[in-house]
Design a protein around this motif. Sequence first.
Motif, PDB file in Angstrom:
ATOM      1  N   THR A 451      46.058 -43.769 -34.619  1.00  0.00           N
ATOM      2  CA  THR A 451      46.507 -42.518 -34.015  1.00  0.00           C
ATOM      3  C   THR A 451      45.367 -41.815 -33.297  1.00  0.00           C
ATOM      4  N   ASN A 452      44.221 -41.690 -33.948  1.00  0.00           N
ATOM      5  CA  ASN A 452      43.107 -40.973 -33.328  1.00  0.00           C
ATOM      6  C   ASN A 452      42.610 -41.666 -32.064  1.00  0.00           C
ATOM      7  N   LEU A 453      42.596 -42.993 -32.062  1.00  0.00           N
ATOM      8  CA  LEU A 453      42.178 -43.718 -30.860  1.00  0.00           C
ATOM      9  C   LEU A 453      43.171 -43.511 -29.733  1.00  0.00           C
ATOM     10  N   GLY A 454      44.469 -43.484 -30.092  1.00  0.00           N
ATOM     11  CA  GLY A 454      45.484 -43.229 -29.082  1.00  0.00           C
ATOM     12  C   GLY A 454      45.411 -41.819 -28.539  1.00  0.00           C
ATOM     13  N   PHE A 455      45.311 -40.840 -29.426  1.00  0.00           N
ATOM     14  CA  PHE A 455      45.234 -39.444 -29.002  1.00  0.00           C
ATOM     15  C   PHE A 455      44.039 -39.201 -28.085  1.00  0.00           C
ATOM     16  N   ALA A 456      42.911 -39.837 -28.394  1.00  0.00           N
ATOM     17  CA  ALA A 456      41.709 -39.644 -27.580  1.00  0.00           C
ATOM     18  C   ALA A 456      41.918 -40.096 -26.145  1.00  0.00           C
ATOM     19  N   ASN A 457      42.867 -40.994 -25.953  1.00  0.00           N
ATOM     20  CA  ASN A 457      43.165 -41.500 -24.614  1.00  0.00           C
ATOM     21  C   ASN A 457      44.502 -40.983 -24.080  1.00  0.00           C
ATOM     22  N   GLY A 458      45.024 -39.926 -24.705  1.00  0.00           N
ATOM     23  CA  GLY A 458      46.240 -39.302 -24.220  1.00  0.00           C
ATOM     24  C   GLY A 458      47.508 -40.097 -24.462  1.00  0.00           C
ATOM     25  N   LEU A 459      47.521 -40.945 -25.470  1.00  0.00           N
ATOM     26  CA  LEU A 459      48.665 -41.809 -25.749  1.00  0.00           C
ATOM     27  C   LEU A 459      49.459 -41.340 -26.959  1.00  0.00           C
ATOM     28  N   LYS A 460      50.759 -41.463 -26.881  1.00  0.00           N
ATOM     29  CA  LYS A 460      51.609 -41.355 -28.055  1.00  0.00           C
ATOM     30  C   LYS A 460      51.698 -42.747 -28.689  1.00  0.00           C
TER      31      LYS A 460
END
Length: 611
Positions: A451-460
């Motif tokens: 989740t954190n890696l996705g959020f850092a790149n603007g991803l759901k």
Amino acid sequence: MKGIVQSYQFLGFWGYGKQSELEELLTRVFEEISSQISLQNLRIYNTEQTEYDLISDVFDLSNSAKPELYSRLRNDEIGNSFSGCGISASGLFTYKQYDGSTLPDAWVKIEENHLILGREPFGRVPLFWTKIGQIIWFASRLELLLPLLETRQVSIPGLYGYSCFSYVPTPLTPVNEVLAVPAGTEIIWSSKSESKIIWQTGTRKLHEWREASPEIKDEEKAIAQLQTLLKDAIDRQITDLNDEPVGVFLSGGLDSSVVAALLVQAGVKVRAYTLNFGAAGIPEYPYAEQVAEYLKIPLVKVDAKPRQIQKALIPTVKALDLPFADGVTVPLFLLSQAASQETQIIFNGEGGDQLFAGWTNKPLIAAGIYETEHPDGEQTFVQQYLRTFHRLWGYEEQIYQPELYAQIQHLQPEDWLKDALNPVFYTSLLNRLRRATLMLKGAQNIHPRATNLGFANGLKVRSPFCDLPLAEWTFRLSGELCLKGACEKYILKKAVENWLPPEIVWRQKRGMGVPLTSWCLNELWPQMGTWLNPGRLRQENRFYPYLAEKIVEGKLGGAITGRRMGEILWLLIIWQLWRSQVLGEAANDKSWDHPFWLPNWLWRYSKRWKN
């Protein structure tokens, strides 16, 4: 849930305090995180306040460029409180409560004079809190609470847990005075206006992974039910899609391939992303290519060679917020970065191993047999499970400096496993292991880091195997349907064998071949002289100064060779980068009493010459 606003990141407080004190703390936070939100835009209730009153507020710290996010959370404000806020990894509310309402993955609720912090049982989104005076501060990221602390001190239990597991076991964090809400739990505080105090009134367990009945033994019945459950899980994850494409991380392994196949069957436009480690790694992309060709979807190969890994290492550490030492994290950051150029939604196959008794369970089944034959072997089994993490448990005296080593003598890492291995919730060994992997390796490691890696790149981030009806159904399966002879995840393979090429469904599981040892002994070799510098380690007074040299010489332990060597070096590197990049500890002066200033080949030659 009525009254909850969706956000990516938030910071808030609840308790008894004064406006001037809160403004001082908030100024400290926003100055450090360089938020686009200024204090002029922040409204704190009771602006004429002279007494300590019960006050609360929450601030959305998401990227204001995202139109679906609020620059500030204010909904259903009642008096001097808000009704709630929350974060969902997927952008959807999918966790259903007993009353039929749904919640995000992590949430904050205020009910009359109570504060409630909660997380769903898969652990997809972290949630942290700290108590300062008579105020609870809470945040979706650890770094948001750090500026509030008078001093930032490493938690010794948190560091020790990290060295044993490669992640910090909840409710610990790596920082003193900050705690994490465990997955599947609500923590409740109450207030008393007469005395102006708050206190923690309880912890409520929202869900327990346990065996269910009636047991399913019929293979054909299980296949039909599983196929329906898998399709339903995907349907719940695509309810908000129109015609936009989504991404899927495709390793060519079973779980990610199943997710890709289900998305294609559902009529979703899919783009797949896979990793290319170059010559050093075990190539996985040929399997991903085979799946993509079979499903007729485009495949993007993402460069994960050493130069790209080194460039992405610090951004990954910052994105993770917590130290996670699995070697796959930087490659996953690169995948997320690539996918974010073409989509806002990414699917993954995380969780399949936990639900269907993946390949890591085989040595533990042998340990379970040993336990049965030796009635006093319960502790042996817990220790066997601890060994499956393949980290530094058992090497404490060799890795820690004397002062820190003395501080961990009272700590028993087995205690952090006992709830997950609680015999009350199972009768079969396989269900015991599945409960443990869901609660430990899944909820405390795999899902929050994704989740954190996705959020850092603007991803759901959407993980179809994190589906509660599907997960609860798997606890009705007989052991033979999960592990049949030497074939792990048997029933999943049978259910999907007509959806994918047989070479993909039935090939032996190997795990992602991240070439950590090759990186550390070659391209990253000079950098280790900085990251794991003896002078810095000596001054920090935690790890033994010459630990890195001892590891590369093969002198730490007989089991720490080959692949394990790279995993342990990586664990130490991530910790050192986390403490400097996230915790903000100053880097001490380097010393030159280490081998890493020489080229690796020259150092090895000199060692042979001396011997």
